[in-house]
Motif scaffolding. Structure first.
Motif, PDB file in Angstrom:
ATOM      1  N   TRP A  72      21.099 -26.391  11.373  1.00 55.79           N
ATOM      2  CA  TRP A  72      21.081 -25.102  12.064  1.00 55.79           C
ATOM      3  C   TRP A  72      19.815 -24.953  12.898  1.00 55.79           C
ATOM      4  O   TRP A  72      18.739 -25.441  12.526  1.00 55.79           O
ATOM      5  CB  TRP A  72      21.132 -23.960  11.049  1.00 55.79           C
ATOM      6  CG  TRP A  72      20.816 -22.625  11.676  1.00 55.79           C
ATOM      7  CD1 TRP A  72      21.658 -21.833  12.395  1.00 55.79           C
ATOM      8  CD2 TRP A  72      19.553 -21.945  11.656  1.00 55.79           C
ATOM      9  NE1 TRP A  72      21.004 -20.700  12.829  1.00 55.79           N
ATOM     10  CE2 TRP A  72      19.705 -20.743  12.396  1.00 55.79           C
ATOM     11  CE3 TRP A  72      18.307 -22.233  11.096  1.00 55.79           C
ATOM     12  CZ2 TRP A  72      18.665 -19.839  12.571  1.00 55.79           C
ATOM     13  CZ3 TRP A  72      17.261 -21.345  11.279  1.00 55.79           C
ATOM     14  CH2 TRP A  72      17.448 -20.151  12.011  1.00 55.79           C
ATOM     15  N   ALA A  73      19.967 -24.279  14.033  1.00 57.39           N
ATOM     16  CA  ALA A  73      18.809 -23.908  14.843  1.00 57.39           C
ATOM     17  C   ALA A  73      19.113 -22.607  15.568  1.00 57.39           C
ATOM     18  O   ALA A  73      20.273 -22.292  15.861  1.00 57.39           O
ATOM     19  CB  ALA A  73      18.474 -24.999  15.853  1.00 57.39           C
ATOM     20  N   SER A  74      18.075 -21.854  15.863  1.00 56.80           N
ATOM     21  CA  SER A  74      18.273 -20.580  16.554  1.00 56.80           C
ATOM     22  C   SER A  74      18.131 -20.703  18.059  1.00 56.80           C
ATOM     23  O   SER A  74      18.871 -20.112  18.816  1.00 56.80           O
ATOM     24  CB  SER A  74      17.258 -19.547  16.053  1.00 56.80           C
ATOM     25  OG  SER A  74      15.953 -19.851  16.531  1.00 56.80           O
ATOM     26  N   ASP A  75      17.114 -21.470  18.524  1.00 60.09           N
ATOM     27  CA  ASP A  75      16.724 -21.473  19.945  1.00 60.09           C
ATOM     28  C   ASP A  75      16.418 -20.037  20.363  1.00 60.09           C
ATOM     29  O   ASP A  75      16.856 -19.564  21.416  1.00 60.09           O
ATOM     30  CB  ASP A  75      17.818 -22.076  20.799  1.00 60.09           C
ATOM     31  CG  ASP A  75      17.301 -22.677  22.098  1.00 60.09           C
ATOM     32  OD1 ASP A  75      16.072 -22.685  22.301  1.00 60.09           O
ATOM     33  OD2 ASP A  75      18.123 -23.127  22.906  1.00 60.09           O
ATOM     34  N   TYR A  76      15.632 -19.347  19.545  1.00 64.05           N
ATOM     35  CA  TYR A  76      15.553 -17.893  19.649  1.00 64.05           C
ATOM     36  C   TYR A  76      14.991 -17.379  20.971  1.00 64.05           C
ATOM     37  O   TYR A  76      15.317 -16.261  21.386  1.00 64.05           O
ATOM     38  CB  TYR A  76      14.768 -17.303  18.469  1.00 64.05           C
ATOM     39  CG  TYR A  76      13.263 -17.344  18.627  1.00 64.05           C
ATOM     40  CD1 TYR A  76      12.583 -16.330  19.292  1.00 64.05           C
ATOM     41  CD2 TYR A  76      12.509 -18.382  18.081  1.00 64.05           C
ATOM     42  CE1 TYR A  76      11.203 -16.354  19.426  1.00 64.05           C
ATOM     43  CE2 TYR A  76      11.140 -18.421  18.216  1.00 64.05           C
ATOM     44  CZ  TYR A  76      10.489 -17.402  18.896  1.00 64.05           C
ATOM     45  OH  TYR A  76       9.127 -17.441  19.038  1.00 64.05           O
ATOM     46  N   THR A  77      14.138 -18.160  21.645  1.00 68.42           N
ATOM     47  CA  THR A  77      13.590 -17.648  22.906  1.00 68.42           C
ATOM     48  C   THR A  77      14.682 -17.480  23.957  1.00 68.42           C
ATOM     49  O   THR A  77      14.528 -16.687  24.892  1.00 68.42           O
ATOM     50  CB  THR A  77      12.486 -18.563  23.459  1.00 68.42           C
ATOM     51  OG1 THR A  77      12.989 -19.890  23.608  1.00 68.42           O
ATOM     52  CG2 THR A  77      11.280 -18.578  22.540  1.00 68.42           C
ATOM     53  N   ARG A  78      15.794 -18.204  23.816  1.00 67.89           N
ATOM     54  CA  ARG A  78      16.901 -18.064  24.755  1.00 67.89           C
ATOM     55  C   ARG A  78      17.769 -16.847  24.457  1.00 67.89           C
ATOM     56  O   ARG A  78      18.656 -16.518  25.242  1.00 67.89           O
ATOM     57  CB  ARG A  78      17.760 -19.326  24.756  1.00 67.89           C
ATOM     58  CG  ARG A  78      17.021 -20.538  25.291  1.00 67.89           C
ATOM     59  CD  ARG A  78      17.868 -21.801  25.218  1.00 67.89           C
ATOM     60  NE  ARG A  78      19.030 -21.728  26.071  1.00 67.89           N
ATOM     61  CZ  ARG A  78      20.290 -21.769  25.650  1.00 67.89           C
ATOM     62  NH1 ARG A  78      20.551 -21.849  24.364  1.00 67.89           N
ATOM     63  NH2 ARG A  78      21.288 -21.721  26.490  1.00 67.89           N
ATOM     64  N   MET A  79      17.521 -16.195  23.335  1.00 66.48           N
ATOM     65  CA  MET A  79      18.342 -15.034  22.990  1.00 66.48           C
ATOM     66  C   MET A  79      18.125 -13.863  23.940  1.00 66.48           C
ATOM     67  O   MET A  79      18.863 -12.891  23.932  1.00 66.48           O
ATOM     68  CB  MET A  79      18.061 -14.581  21.556  1.00 66.48           C
ATOM     69  CG  MET A  79      18.417 -15.603  20.491  1.00 66.48           C
ATOM     70  SD  MET A  79      20.158 -16.081  20.470  1.00 66.48           S
ATOM     71  CE  MET A  79      20.069 -17.746  21.111  1.00 66.48           C
ATOM     72  N   ARG A  80      17.089 -13.948  24.785  1.00 72.20           N
ATOM     73  CA  ARG A  80      16.853 -12.886  25.758  1.00 72.20           C
ATOM     74  C   ARG A  80      17.708 -13.055  27.011  1.00 72.20           C
ATOM     75  O   ARG A  80      17.758 -12.164  27.849  1.00 72.20           O
ATOM     76  CB  ARG A  80      15.386 -12.882  26.193  1.00 72.20           C
ATOM     77  CG  ARG A  80      14.403 -12.799  25.057  1.00 72.20           C
ATOM     78  CD  ARG A  80      12.990 -13.029  25.565  1.00 72.20           C
ATOM     79  NE  ARG A  80      12.073 -13.311  24.477  1.00 72.20           N
ATOM     80  CZ  ARG A  80      10.866 -13.839  24.659  1.00 72.20           C
ATOM     81  NH1 ARG A  80      10.438 -14.122  25.864  1.00 72.20           N
ATOM     82  NH2 ARG A  80      10.097 -14.071  23.630  1.00 72.20           N
TER      83      ARG A  80
END
Length: 298
Positions: free
Chosen positions: A234-242
């Motif tokens: 699993w990974a979020s790549d959270y900075t792309r959530m914007r």
């Protein structure tokens, strides 16, 4: 259960720094933003995909929290020596190949997503061979072209290969709003290679539904069946959530805050689902990434 985010990028402030802020201070602030982000959702550790400078700063400041992946200059004359030094550095876990023209497409979403000339012309062959020699796992940001990695897996059976983003594109191009999973069969085809893993990443960006993104599960189950949870992370790549999705092809930039996706939601849809067992979750959240990257964590 330990939770490791298998992909984050270096966060940056929404407004530019003043000119008197030093580069060292910018790095320190970025590392603290990343640390605060994973702390806020109770992620235990994260793999950072960023510049060498940011990777080194993150691992040096928080070696207990961060490991790093780097895109190296595949054409460097001293690539063998660079890989040896990277491998010997604490917290440096793997490398990445960028086989498509995703970068230009990100800037101009009207362009077609294709494999780039370096990949097609064999320009990465030495890169992969040396990564195999140094036992450095290689991430492939292959988007819709996961099937093109099959010859690499076959020629380099001792190279650990991780396919990013479910093996499908998460481009902002509006024409992929028809079937965002249309390239999934290409990913499933390469499950026959035991050295190929899948990073299950960016779910809020590919789902057509609000949290908890139920429409993703028919596809996710196919991946889990083909590869097994022991080859999925699993990974979020959270900075792309914007990012959200653009209103039109000429609007690839950040959306209003009201349209941003949530780091917490990108974690919780999987953490709290009844679709898979707790033992499968343990593989997705830490077992696979620790094993594939040989990440010994205190």
């Amino acid at each position: 259960m330990e939770i490791i985010d298998a992909q984050i990028h270096n966060p940056s402030p929404q407004k530019p720094f003043d000119e008197d802020v030093s580069d060292a201070m910018k790095l320190a602030i970025g590392v603290e933003l990343a640390r605060e982000a994973i702390d806020s959702v109770r992620v235990d550790k994260a793999v950072v995909f960023a510049s060498a400078e940011f990777n080194e700063a993150a691992v040096a400041r928080y070696p207990e929290l961060f490991g790093a992946v780097l895109v190296m200059d595949h054409a460097a004359e001293d690539l063998d020596e660079r890989m040896a030094a990277f491998k010997a550095s604490p917290g440096m876990l793997g490398l990445r190949t960028l086989p498509t023209n995703y970068g230009p497409v990100r800037v101009d979403p009207t362009r077609a997503l294709t494999l780039n000339e370096t990949f097609l012309g064999g320009g990465f062959d030495r890169y992969w061979a040396l990564a195999e020699k140094h036992d450095l796992p290689m991430f492939f940001s292959a988007h819709d072209f996961a099937s093109a990695v099959a010859p690499v897996a076959e020629r380099h059976p001792d190279l650990t290969i991780i396919i990013d983003h479910f093996g499908i594109t998460q481009s902002l191009r509006t024409d992929i709003e028809g079937d965002r999973w249309r390239a999934l069969p290409g990913l499933l085809e390469i499950a026959r290679y035991p050295n190929v893993y899948v990073k299950c990443c960016g779910t809020p960006l590919v789902s057509r539904e609000p949290y908890p993104y139920a429409d993703v599960w028919p596809h996710f189950h196919k991946i889990l069946k083909a590869f097994g949870p022991e080859r999925c992370m699993w990974a979020s790549d959270y900075t792309r959530m914007r990012w959200g999705l653009p209103d039109h092809p000429q609007n690839p930039g950040p959306r209003p805050r009201s349209d941003w996706k949530s780091y917490a939601d990108s974690l919780h849809y999987l953490l709290y689902t009844d679709e898979i067992s707790q033992s499968d979750k343990a593989q997705l959240f830490s077992g696979t990434v620790r094993r594939a990257l040989k990440w010994t964590i205190a």
